[in-house]
Design a protein around this motif. Structure first.
Motif, PDB file in Angstrom:
ATOM      1  N   ALA A  33       8.149   2.964  14.395  1.00  0.00           N
ATOM      2  CA  ALA A  33       7.789   4.453  13.098  1.00  0.00           C
ATOM      3  C   ALA A  33       7.677   4.988  14.059  1.00  0.00           C
ATOM      4  CB  ALA A  33       6.649   3.448  11.899  1.00  0.00           C
ATOM      5  N   GLU A  62      -7.320   3.255   4.966  1.00  0.00           N
ATOM      6  CA  GLU A  62      -6.447   2.415   3.501  1.00  0.00           C
ATOM      7  C   GLU A  62      -7.973   1.432   3.403  1.00  0.00           C
ATOM      8  OE1 GLU A  62      -6.298   3.134   0.793  1.00  0.00           O
ATOM      9  OE2 GLU A  62      -4.331   4.362   1.393  1.00  0.00           O
ATOM     10  N   ILE A  75       0.277  -0.690  -0.109  1.00  0.00           N
ATOM     11  CA  ILE A  75       0.233  -0.113  -0.204  1.00  0.00           C
ATOM     12  C   ILE A  75       0.403   1.101  -0.026  1.00  0.00           C
ATOM     13  CG2 ILE A  75      -2.071   1.762   0.845  1.00  0.00           C
ATOM     14  CD1 ILE A  75      -2.645  -1.352  -0.020  1.00  0.00           C
ATOM     15  N   PRO A 113       1.929  -1.770   9.548  1.00  0.00           N
ATOM     16  CA  PRO A 113       1.293  -3.063  10.101  1.00  0.00           C
ATOM     17  C   PRO A 113       1.205  -2.073  11.103  1.00  0.00           C
ATOM     18  CG  PRO A 113       1.843  -3.662   8.173  1.00  0.00           C
ATOM     19  CD  PRO A 113       3.431  -2.266   8.558  1.00  0.00           C
ATOM     20  N   VAL A 114      -0.349  -2.407  12.019  1.00  0.00           N
ATOM     21  CA  VAL A 114      -0.527  -3.344  13.504  1.00  0.00           C
ATOM     22  C   VAL A 114      -1.071  -4.750  13.326  1.00  0.00           C
ATOM     23  CG1 VAL A 114      -1.366  -2.995  15.457  1.00  0.00           C
ATOM     24  CG2 VAL A 114      -0.820  -1.118  14.369  1.00  0.00           C
ATOM     25  N   ILE A 129       1.627   4.001   6.765  1.00  0.00           N
ATOM     26  CA  ILE A 129       1.245   3.202   6.554  1.00  0.00           C
ATOM     27  C   ILE A 129       2.022   2.079   6.663  1.00  0.00           C
ATOM     28  CG2 ILE A 129       1.639   3.094   4.073  1.00  0.00           C
ATOM     29  CD1 ILE A 129      -1.183   2.189   4.958  1.00  0.00           C
ATOM     30  N   LEU A 152       6.069  -2.622  15.351  1.00  0.00           N
ATOM     31  CA  LEU A 152       6.733  -1.903  13.868  1.00  0.00           C
ATOM     32  C   LEU A 152       5.993  -0.790  13.849  1.00  0.00           C
ATOM     33  CD1 LEU A 152       5.871  -4.540  11.309  1.00  0.00           C
ATOM     34  CD2 LEU A 152       8.176  -4.115  12.366  1.00  0.00           C
ATOM     35  N   ASP A 205      11.537   2.834   4.680  1.00  0.00           N
ATOM     36  CA  ASP A 205      11.173   1.626   5.404  1.00  0.00           C
ATOM     37  C   ASP A 205      12.851   0.828   5.685  1.00  0.00           C
ATOM     38  OD1 ASP A 205       8.445  -0.111   3.447  1.00  0.00           O
ATOM     39  OD2 ASP A 205      10.718  -0.888   4.672  1.00  0.00           O
ATOM     40  N   ILE A 206      12.231  -0.115   6.659  1.00  0.00           N
ATOM     41  CA  ILE A 206      13.185  -0.517   6.874  1.00  0.00           C
ATOM     42  C   ILE A 206      13.713  -1.587   6.251  1.00  0.00           C
ATOM     43  CG2 ILE A 206      12.409   0.361   9.696  1.00  0.00           C
ATOM     44  CD1 ILE A 206      11.068  -3.159  10.024  1.00  0.00           C
ATOM     45  N   THR A 252      -4.593   0.529   9.354  1.00  0.00           N
ATOM     46  CA  THR A 252      -5.676  -0.229  10.664  1.00  0.00           C
ATOM     47  C   THR A 252      -5.676  -0.327  12.048  1.00  0.00           C
ATOM     48  OG1 THR A 252      -6.428  -1.252   8.543  1.00  0.00           O
ATOM     49  CG2 THR A 252      -7.761  -1.570  10.985  1.00  0.00           C
ATOM     50  N   LYS A 262     -13.424   1.703   9.674  1.00  0.00           N
ATOM     51  CA  LYS A 262     -12.422   1.202   8.605  1.00  0.00           C
ATOM     52  C   LYS A 262     -13.005  -0.880   9.661  1.00  0.00           C
ATOM     53  CE  LYS A 262      -9.401  -1.748   6.589  1.00  0.00           C
ATOM     54  NZ  LYS A 262      -9.556  -2.024   4.791  1.00  0.00           N
ATOM     55  N   HIS A 265      -4.433 -10.914   5.638  1.00  0.00           N
ATOM     56  CA  HIS A 265      -4.462 -10.098   6.869  1.00  0.00           C
ATOM     57  C   HIS A 265      -5.012  -8.822   7.075  1.00  0.00           C
ATOM     58  CE1 HIS A 265      -3.016  -6.857   3.930  1.00  0.00           C
ATOM     59  NE2 HIS A 265      -2.393  -7.755   3.241  1.00  0.00           N
ATOM     60  N   CYS A 266      -6.237  -8.872   6.777  1.00  0.00           N
ATOM     61  CA  CYS A 266      -7.062  -8.468   7.172  1.00  0.00           C
ATOM     62  C   CYS A 266      -8.357  -8.760   7.960  1.00  0.00           C
ATOM     63  CB  CYS A 266      -7.760  -7.551   5.581  1.00  0.00           C
ATOM     64  SG  CYS A 266      -6.761  -6.531   5.760  1.00  0.00           S
TER      65      CYS A 266
HETATM   66  N1  LIG Z   1      -2.404  -5.290   1.939  1.00  0.00           N
HETATM   67  C1  LIG Z   1      -3.767  -4.277   1.465  1.00  0.00           C
HETATM   68  O1  LIG Z   1      -4.911  -5.238   0.469  1.00  0.00           O
HETATM   69  C2  LIG Z   1      -4.626  -3.723   2.993  1.00  0.00           C
HETATM   70  C3  LIG Z   1      -5.625  -3.257   2.531  1.00  0.00           C
HETATM   71  C4  LIG Z   1      -6.175  -2.334   2.884  1.00  0.00           C
HETATM   72  C5  LIG Z   1      -5.688  -1.476   3.951  1.00  0.00           C
HETATM   73  N2  LIG Z   1      -4.665  -2.042   4.382  1.00  0.00           N
HETATM   74  C6  LIG Z   1      -3.382  -1.063   5.149  1.00  0.00           C
HETATM   75  O2  LIG Z   1      -2.188  -0.649   5.447  1.00  0.00           O
HETATM   76  C7  LIG Z   1      -1.364  -1.744   5.933  1.00  0.00           C
HETATM   77  C8  LIG Z   1       0.026  -1.648   5.340  1.00  0.00           C
HETATM   78  O3  LIG Z   1      -0.512  -2.611   4.387  1.00  0.00           O
HETATM   79  P1  LIG Z   1       0.915  -3.372   3.254  1.00  0.00           P
HETATM   80  O4  LIG Z   1       0.188  -4.109   2.243  1.00  0.00           O
HETATM   81  O5  LIG Z   1       1.444  -2.457   2.723  1.00  0.00           O
HETATM   82  O6  LIG Z   1       2.457  -4.163   4.258  1.00  0.00           O
HETATM   83  P2  LIG Z   1       3.410  -4.409   3.447  1.00  0.00           P
HETATM   84  O7  LIG Z   1       3.821  -6.124   4.791  1.00  0.00           O
HETATM   85  O8  LIG Z   1       3.337  -5.039   2.221  1.00  0.00           O
HETATM   86  O9  LIG Z   1       4.331  -3.356   4.470  1.00  0.00           O
HETATM   87  C9  LIG Z   1       4.581  -2.831   4.537  1.00  0.00           C
HETATM   88  C10 LIG Z   1       5.776  -2.641   4.850  1.00  0.00           C
HETATM   89  O10 LIG Z   1       6.698  -1.239   6.243  1.00  0.00           O
HETATM   90  C11 LIG Z   1       7.750  -1.258   6.491  1.00  0.00           C
HETATM   91  N3  LIG Z   1       7.640  -1.361   7.824  1.00  0.00           N
HETATM   92  C12 LIG Z   1       7.494  -2.249   9.011  1.00  0.00           C
HETATM   93  N4  LIG Z   1       8.189  -1.788   9.747  1.00  0.00           N
HETATM   94  C13 LIG Z   1       8.121   0.302   9.176  1.00  0.00           C
HETATM   95  C14 LIG Z   1       9.221   1.078  10.484  1.00  0.00           C
HETATM   96  N5  LIG Z   1       9.580   0.584  11.588  1.00  0.00           N
HETATM   97  N6  LIG Z   1       9.272   2.488   9.355  1.00  0.00           N
HETATM   98  C15 LIG Z   1       9.047   2.274   8.276  1.00  0.00           C
HETATM   99  N7  LIG Z   1       8.947   1.325   7.823  1.00  0.00           N
HETATM  100  C16 LIG Z   1       8.253   0.419   8.122  1.00  0.00           C
HETATM  101  C17 LIG Z   1       8.224  -2.809   6.336  1.00  0.00           C
HETATM  102  O11 LIG Z   1       9.584  -2.716   5.592  1.00  0.00           O
HETATM  103  C18 LIG Z   1       6.910  -3.421   4.490  1.00  0.00           C
HETATM  104  O12 LIG Z   1       7.698  -3.059   3.647  1.00  0.00           O
HETATM  105  C19 LIG Z   1      -1.742  -2.683   6.283  1.00  0.00           C
HETATM  106  O13 LIG Z   1      -1.313  -3.282   7.865  1.00  0.00           O
HETATM  107  C20 LIG Z   1      -3.449  -2.564   6.199  1.00  0.00           C
HETATM  108  O14 LIG Z   1      -3.478  -1.458   7.934  1.00  0.00           O
HETATM  109  C21 LIG Z   1      -3.708  -2.641   3.747  1.00  0.00           C
END
Ligand SMILES: NC(=O)c1ccc[n+]([C@@H]2O[C@H](COP(=O)([O-])OP(=O)(O)OC[C@H]3O[C@@H](n4cnc5c(N)ncnc54)[C@H](O)[C@@H]3O)[C@@H](O)[C@H]2O)c1
Length: 440
Positions: free
Chosen positions: A112, A164, A20, A95-96, A93, A108, A39-40, A131, A218, A271-272
């Motif tokens: 951040a 999101e 996202i 994750p939790v 954005i 995580l 990003d980490i 979320t 959400k 994951h949702c």
């Molecule tokens: N993927 C989906 O379909 C979706 C849909 C709706 C909402 N969301 C929301 O979006 C969030 C993110 O989803 P995603 O699919 O992008 O997750 P993802 O796992 O693809 O990406 C998360 C990114 O965050 C980075 N990260 C972790 N800790 C960090 C920190 N301390 N500082 C900086 N970067 C850090 C990770 O390295 C990773 O690249 C979800 O937790 C959810 O709340 C996701």
């Protein structure tokens, strides 16, 4: 400090460049914002700084990332504080998650938030999109930033939440199509966030009266889906006992405008939907439908296995192939996949379990404790049972002719060709559409 004139050219930090985060960063950058992503994961950062996307199966994303890179509107770093200091708006954005006991895992995002607090300057707007349990934006993260930075929340820095709501495989399309729900900690925060999204996403906006309302909306969406799928699963099981075809029932019932029956299936993963209901349950929602829905949906894997056992007897030493490691079709996402539940139970029964998924390498499948099996492998003729868990496009024209010893196909998504399978002498079973053996 953001001013109205600067809005369309503001500097934006996007924290977390996953599926996202990278997509929204690329969209913002293509809409004239200077985006500093952080990003980490240093490989993720390096890829983006070469103008490439590390996300697969997301239509349009490669092109957006490349265009943003060429126009120098998108760069990435592993140093979040640096990206934040350069920016007027910070979008989070990261994750939790939830642990095995269903407790919320903030590790995580807490890290951040700490980094954001060390880079933030006066006048910055921070927007959380992850979320999260209602109340956390203000009372956990806003408070922490205030405490660590010494800046006053709502006066020296602004805070908003906007969930999101997009769907994997069509994120860019959904960002334009779905209204963006926005709540702010005060009027100024809301005003700034609304102006930002108007310019950065060009989508419809729904302004709500508080941050908690936006957060709650959400989770409520996810609970709605989970509960309705559970209802469909419950009705499908009952329909089977009555010899009624649930697929036909759904079409008939939903011709009435107030009926929105969902589709039953072998389980709910990802994951949702299986996770976010716990953001209510663990924060005080009493026993009731939300929890019950989780139980019903998680039991569908048992139900499917029991259905096979009714037909074939003991599954010990049977060769069972599960199609799809992913939790759903055409997405490379194994989190909380029903396949993991099926594998656990079948392994306990001492069945020989194989998994096929064209979206994963053999090594990736093995890392989940499964034995990969190619559909071209001669061993398919030794498979006793096939379970369809995720109906990837690659399975659309799947033929079972080479499955010479297969006794039963359990179609967990009601998608396969029943007549074709039956014509090969293989028993076809699905969810909600046939009477179990002893009822016949
Ligand atoms: N993927 C989906 O379909 C979706 C849909 C709706 C909402 N969301 C929301 O979006 C969030 C993110 O989803 P995603 O699919 O992008 O997750 P993802 O796992 O693809 O990406 C998360 C990114 O965050 C980075 N990260 C972790 N800790 C960090 C920190 N301390 N500082 C900086 N970067 C850090 C990770 O390295 C990773 O690249 C979800 O937790 C959810 O709340 C996701």
């Amino acid at each position: 400090m953001i001013t109205n004139q600067q809005e369309a050219l503001a500097n934006v930090a996007v924290i977390g460049l996953g599926k996202i985060g990278l997509t929204i960063a690329a969209v913002f950058a293509n809409n004239n914002y200077n985006v500093y992503g952080s990003d980490i994961n240093k490989d993720v950062v390096a890829t983006i700084n070469q103008g490439k996307s590390h996300i697969v199966n997301e239509p349009g994303l490669d092109k957006l990332v490349l265009t943003a890179h060429k126009s120098k509107n998108l760069s990435a770093t592993t140093v979040t504080a640096e990206a934040v200091t350069k920016s007027d708006i910070v979008v989070v954005i990261v994750p939790v998650l939830i642990d095995n006991q269903y407790n919320v895992d903030y590790q995580l995002i807490d890290a951040a938030v700490k980094d954001i607090a060390s880079g933030i300057k006066k006048g910055t707007l921070v927007i959380f999109e992850t979320t999260i349990p209602p109340g956390d934006t203000q009372h956990r993260f806003g408070k922490k930033i205030e405490e660590l930075s010494g800046l006053r929340l709502g006066e020296d820095f602004y805070l908003a939440y906007s969930p999101e709501r997009v769907y994997s495989n069509r994120i860019i399309e959904d960002l334009k199509k779905y209204p963006k729900v926005v709540g702010g900690v005060n009027e100024k925060s809301l005003e700034l966030a609304v102006k930002f999204y108007k310019n950065a996403l060009h989508c419809e906006l729904i302004e709500v009266s508080s941050i908690e309302t936006a957060e709650f909306s959400k989770i409520a969406e996810c609970v709605y889906r989970d509960v309705n799928i559970a209802l469909a699963n419950e009705l499908a099981q009952f329909a089977e006992t009555k010899g009624v075809n649930m697929s036909e029932v759904i079409v008939a019932s939903n011709s009435q405008p107030y009926s929105h029956l969902h589709t039953p299936g072998i389980g709910v993963g990802g994951h949702c939907i299986p996770i976010y209901p716990y953001f209510f349950i663990n924060k005080g929602l009493k026993q009731g439908m939300t929890r019950l829905a989780r139980t019903i949906n998680d039991r569908m894997a048992n139900y499917a296995i029991a259905k096979i056992e009714k037909e074939l007897g003991s599954l010990t030493d049977k060769n069972i192939l599960i199609l799809g490691l992913s939790y759903r079709e055409n997405v490379k996402e194994p989190t909380k996949s029903t396949t993991l539940l099926l594998m656990d139970q079948l392994t306990n029964m001492r069945s020989n379990v194989f998994v096929n998924d064209p979206l994963f390498t053999n090594e990736e499948i093995k890392s989940y404790g499964a034995s990969p099996l190619s559909l071209q492998d001669k061993f398919v003729s030794e498979i006793d049972v096939v379970i369809l868990q995720a109906f990837h496009d690659a399975y659309t024209d799947l033929s079972f002719e080479e499955f010479k010893n297969c006794m039963l196909v359990l179609d967990g998504r009601n998608k396969l060709n029943k007549n074709e399978i039956s014509s090969l002498g293989i028993t076809y079973r699905s969810i909600g559409n046939e009477k179990p053996k002893e009822e016949l």
